[in-house]
Design a protein around this motif. Sequence first.
Motif, PDB file in Angstrom:
ATOM      1  N   GLN A  27     -29.500  20.038   5.441  1.00 50.21           N
ATOM      2  CA  GLN A  27     -28.243  20.703   5.081  1.00 50.21           C
ATOM      3  C   GLN A  27     -27.220  19.699   4.544  1.00 50.21           C
ATOM      4  O   GLN A  27     -26.508  20.001   3.576  1.00 50.21           O
ATOM      5  CB  GLN A  27     -27.677  21.437   6.302  1.00 50.21           C
ATOM      6  CG  GLN A  27     -28.442  22.694   6.678  1.00 50.21           C
ATOM      7  CD  GLN A  27     -27.936  23.304   7.975  1.00 50.21           C
ATOM      8  OE1 GLN A  27     -27.412  22.624   8.849  1.00 50.21           O
ATOM      9  NE2 GLN A  27     -28.107  24.605   8.107  1.00 50.21           N
ATOM     10  N   THR A  28     -27.132  18.546   5.175  1.00 50.72           N
ATOM     11  CA  THR A  28     -26.190  17.534   4.680  1.00 50.72           C
ATOM     12  C   THR A  28     -26.613  17.051   3.287  1.00 50.72           C
ATOM     13  O   THR A  28     -25.766  16.822   2.419  1.00 50.72           O
ATOM     14  CB  THR A  28     -26.104  16.327   5.626  1.00 50.72           C
ATOM     15  OG1 THR A  28     -27.390  15.677   5.745  1.00 50.72           O
ATOM     16  CG2 THR A  28     -25.622  16.731   7.000  1.00 50.72           C
ATOM     17  N   LYS A  93     -14.614  18.511   6.200  1.00 53.72           N
ATOM     18  CA  LYS A  93     -13.335  19.155   5.869  1.00 53.72           C
ATOM     19  C   LYS A  93     -12.789  18.673   4.531  1.00 53.72           C
ATOM     20  O   LYS A  93     -12.392  19.464   3.667  1.00 53.72           O
ATOM     21  CB  LYS A  93     -12.307  18.872   6.972  1.00 53.72           C
ATOM     22  CG  LYS A  93     -12.577  19.566   8.291  1.00 53.72           C
ATOM     23  CD  LYS A  93     -11.517  19.191   9.313  1.00 53.72           C
ATOM     24  CE  LYS A  93     -11.811  19.833  10.657  1.00 53.72           C
ATOM     25  NZ  LYS A  93     -10.821  19.429  11.693  1.00 53.72           N
ATOM     26  N   ILE A  94     -12.756  17.372   4.349  1.00 54.64           N
ATOM     27  CA  ILE A  94     -12.200  16.817   3.122  1.00 54.64           C
ATOM     28  C   ILE A  94     -13.143  17.059   1.951  1.00 54.64           C
ATOM     29  O   ILE A  94     -12.717  17.283   0.817  1.00 54.64           O
ATOM     30  CB  ILE A  94     -11.903  15.314   3.289  1.00 54.64           C
ATOM     31  CG1 ILE A  94     -10.965  15.099   4.484  1.00 54.64           C
ATOM     32  CG2 ILE A  94     -11.281  14.745   2.019  1.00 54.64           C
ATOM     33  CD1 ILE A  94      -9.652  15.870   4.379  1.00 54.64           C
ATOM     34  N   PHE A  95     -14.441  17.035   2.225  1.00 50.95           N
ATOM     35  CA  PHE A  95     -15.454  17.335   1.216  1.00 50.95           C
ATOM     36  C   PHE A  95     -15.193  18.709   0.591  1.00 50.95           C
ATOM     37  O   PHE A  95     -15.252  18.887  -0.627  1.00 50.95           O
ATOM     38  CB  PHE A  95     -16.818  17.315   1.909  1.00 50.95           C
ATOM     39  CG  PHE A  95     -17.953  16.895   1.031  1.00 50.95           C
ATOM     40  CD1 PHE A  95     -17.768  16.150  -0.122  1.00 50.95           C
ATOM     41  CD2 PHE A  95     -19.251  17.246   1.389  1.00 50.95           C
ATOM     42  CE1 PHE A  95     -18.846  15.760  -0.911  1.00 50.95           C
ATOM     43  CE2 PHE A  95     -20.337  16.863   0.610  1.00 50.95           C
ATOM     44  CZ  PHE A  95     -20.125  16.116  -0.552  1.00 50.95           C
ATOM     45  N   SER A  96     -14.917  19.705   1.432  1.00 48.63           N
ATOM     46  CA  SER A  96     -14.666  21.062   0.952  1.00 48.63           C
ATOM     47  C   SER A  96     -13.367  21.145   0.159  1.00 48.63           C
ATOM     48  O   SER A  96     -13.280  21.844  -0.860  1.00 48.63           O
ATOM     49  CB  SER A  96     -14.622  22.038   2.139  1.00 48.63           C
ATOM     50  OG  SER A  96     -15.858  22.068   2.813  1.00 48.63           O
ATOM     51  N   LEU A  97     -12.347  20.423   0.611  1.00 53.60           N
ATOM     52  CA  LEU A  97     -11.054  20.437  -0.083  1.00 53.60           C
ATOM     53  C   LEU A  97     -11.182  19.868  -1.497  1.00 53.60           C
ATOM     54  O   LEU A  97     -10.616  20.406  -2.451  1.00 53.60           O
ATOM     55  CB  LEU A  97     -10.032  19.633   0.717  1.00 53.60           C
ATOM     56  CG  LEU A  97      -8.653  19.447   0.071  1.00 53.60           C
ATOM     57  CD1 LEU A  97      -7.969  20.797  -0.143  1.00 53.60           C
ATOM     58  CD2 LEU A  97      -7.784  18.527   0.935  1.00 53.60           C
ATOM     59  N   TRP A 195     -18.679  24.721  -2.824  1.00 52.25           N
ATOM     60  CA  TRP A 195     -17.756  24.878  -1.693  1.00 52.25           C
ATOM     61  C   TRP A 195     -18.346  25.820  -0.655  1.00 52.25           C
ATOM     62  O   TRP A 195     -18.323  25.540   0.546  1.00 52.25           O
ATOM     63  CB  TRP A 195     -16.416  25.429  -2.190  1.00 52.25           C
ATOM     64  CG  TRP A 195     -15.519  25.866  -1.077  1.00 52.25           C
ATOM     65  CD1 TRP A 195     -14.724  25.080  -0.294  1.00 52.25           C
ATOM     66  CD2 TRP A 195     -15.366  27.210  -0.588  1.00 52.25           C
ATOM     67  NE1 TRP A 195     -14.079  25.853   0.663  1.00 52.25           N
ATOM     68  CE2 TRP A 195     -14.459  27.165   0.500  1.00 52.25           C
ATOM     69  CE3 TRP A 195     -15.896  28.441  -0.960  1.00 52.25           C
ATOM     70  CZ2 TRP A 195     -14.076  28.297   1.198  1.00 52.25           C
ATOM     71  CZ3 TRP A 195     -15.521  29.580  -0.254  1.00 52.25           C
ATOM     72  CH2 TRP A 195     -14.623  29.497   0.813  1.00 52.25           C
ATOM     73  N   TRP A 196     -18.912  26.924  -1.102  1.00 55.89           N
ATOM     74  CA  TRP A 196     -19.485  27.921  -0.194  1.00 55.89           C
ATOM     75  C   TRP A 196     -20.643  27.332   0.610  1.00 55.89           C
ATOM     76  O   TRP A 196     -20.799  27.625   1.800  1.00 55.89           O
ATOM     77  CB  TRP A 196     -19.961  29.121  -1.017  1.00 55.89           C
ATOM     78  CG  TRP A 196     -20.603  30.198  -0.197  1.00 55.89           C
ATOM     79  CD1 TRP A 196     -19.985  31.226   0.461  1.00 55.89           C
ATOM     80  CD2 TRP A 196     -21.998  30.370   0.061  1.00 55.89           C
ATOM     81  NE1 TRP A 196     -20.902  32.009   1.116  1.00 55.89           N
ATOM     82  CE2 TRP A 196     -22.149  31.509   0.884  1.00 55.89           C
ATOM     83  CE3 TRP A 196     -23.139  29.668  -0.320  1.00 55.89           C
ATOM     84  CZ2 TRP A 196     -23.389  31.965   1.316  1.00 55.89           C
ATOM     85  CZ3 TRP A 196     -24.380  30.105   0.109  1.00 55.89           C
ATOM     86  CH2 TRP A 196     -24.496  31.259   0.923  1.00 55.89           C
ATOM     87  N   SER A 197     -21.447  26.468  -0.008  1.00 49.67           N
ATOM     88  CA  SER A 197     -22.653  25.953   0.636  1.00 49.67           C
ATOM     89  C   SER A 197     -22.366  24.993   1.777  1.00 49.67           C
ATOM     90  O   SER A 197     -23.243  24.717   2.588  1.00 49.67           O
ATOM     91  CB  SER A 197     -23.553  25.263  -0.396  1.00 49.67           C
ATOM     92  OG  SER A 197     -22.967  24.067  -0.848  1.00 49.67           O
ATOM     93  N   LYS A 200     -19.839  25.827   6.603  1.00 50.12           N
ATOM     94  CA  LYS A 200     -20.124  25.867   8.040  1.00 50.12           C
ATOM     95  C   LYS A 200     -20.828  24.609   8.534  1.00 50.12           C
ATOM     96  O   LYS A 200     -21.314  24.574   9.659  1.00 50.12           O
ATOM     97  CB  LYS A 200     -20.978  27.098   8.366  1.00 50.12           C
ATOM     98  CG  LYS A 200     -20.256  28.426   8.132  1.00 50.12           C
ATOM     99  CD  LYS A 200     -21.130  29.605   8.532  1.00 50.12           C
ATOM    100  CE  LYS A 200     -20.399  30.910   8.316  1.00 50.12           C
ATOM    101  NZ  LYS A 200     -21.237  32.091   8.717  1.00 50.12           N
ATOM    102  N   LEU A 201     -20.865  23.598   7.711  1.00 44.05           N
ATOM    103  CA  LEU A 201     -21.560  22.367   8.089  1.00 44.05           C
ATOM    104  C   LEU A 201     -20.779  21.611   9.155  1.00 44.05           C
ATOM    105  O   LEU A 201     -19.546  21.507   9.094  1.00 44.05           O
ATOM    106  CB  LEU A 201     -21.730  21.485   6.842  1.00 44.05           C
ATOM    107  CG  LEU A 201     -22.709  20.314   6.935  1.00 44.05           C
ATOM    108  CD1 LEU A 201     -24.121  20.814   7.174  1.00 44.05           C
ATOM    109  CD2 LEU A 201     -22.654  19.508   5.635  1.00 44.05           C
TER     110      LEU A 201
END
Length: 419
Positions: A27-28, A93-97, A195-197, A200-201
Amino acid sequence: MENQSLETNNMFEEMPGDKKITKYQWQTLWASFTGYAMDGLDMMILAFALPLISSDLGLNSAEAGFISTITLIGTVIGGYIFGALADIYGRVKIFSLTILIFSVFTGLCAIASNIFWLDLFRLLSGLGIGGEFGIGMTLVSETWSKKYRSRATAGVAVGFQVGIVLATICVMLIAPHFGWRGVFLIGVLPALFAWWSRRKLDEPELWKKSNQARKANDRKIPLKQLFDSPKRVGITLGLILITGVQNFGFYAIMTWSPTMLADQFNFSFSDTTSWTVVTTIGMILGIIVFGYLSDKWGRKPSYIIFQLASAIIVWIFFQQSAFALLLLLGAIMGFFVNGMMGGYGAWMAEHYSTEIRSTAENFIFNSGKGIAGFGPFIIGYLALKHSLSYSLGLISGIYFLAAIAVVLLIPETKGKELE
């Protein structure tokens, strides 16, 4: 998840006594893969759209090259900012932002009315994409074992090439009907999927433990760790140099080669697209092979071989004009010039502790990108007085500098446990 990452599965063959690769590790890898794919998508959309943008806005070659340059400047700034934030607030968190910021300003490029607004939106979209490499590579490095670390980061790097393929398809289908503005608008969709993928990681355990210790002792992110001894200064500067050389060559070549093939050799759009696809296939194979060799032979010998080979093949490539030969040599050039992307994430991760790893990876790689940012502009400027093929051929010499930096400044870290 495994089905979506088939191109990397052969890189991770289980050996006797190895622990099974977990779902979380895949997943990562997938989350980082999709994020870095957006970097490739963004870069190649611009490369293909550049002739259309130049014609529509009436730009000369230097002004057109500066669009790429200012985007890369944005990635440098964004990498510095978001790399440090990922060490403080968490990788995921920052990855998604970052991908959301990229999505918004890439879409706004579609409504830019002049070069000022396009440059501004490209700068701001660069801020978002700047954190993708360092944070993604950090996330994967911290969750995969030392035995597979370079192969795992190579899997992330393959995402960039997939982004190039997506950009090629996007331009082929959209540009004839909706122009360059439609291409940028459609380019938002894969970014939203990225972003969606990752929504929930979970954060890696290494970061959780490091963050708890940092909070307990009320420590700040120790930026001085990048330069806390003469040896560390050499390592940091050496890594910046080799990432700078690799990015300088890659961005200059991939930004200007389609234009060179079209303008200097009168290749059709179909011909330049074919060249890009074949070169990208070479890049993917190079990254996979490099990741495997780096884990088996070590970081230093792998980089030296690829850097010297890059110097030779770049010089040879830009002396040619026959389409069939340019296709063949394009694949070989892609194999060596971009194959090195497979090892940067692992090698940088092994030189710095968890509390500063994302900061270090983003600072080093994006400083290298800062150097590279002038590549498209320099080539565009040289092309005002010389041919594009001559200007691009001069890139050959910089790979020798990178090989010297590897020999003199950067220690071997194969098999090192992360701290």
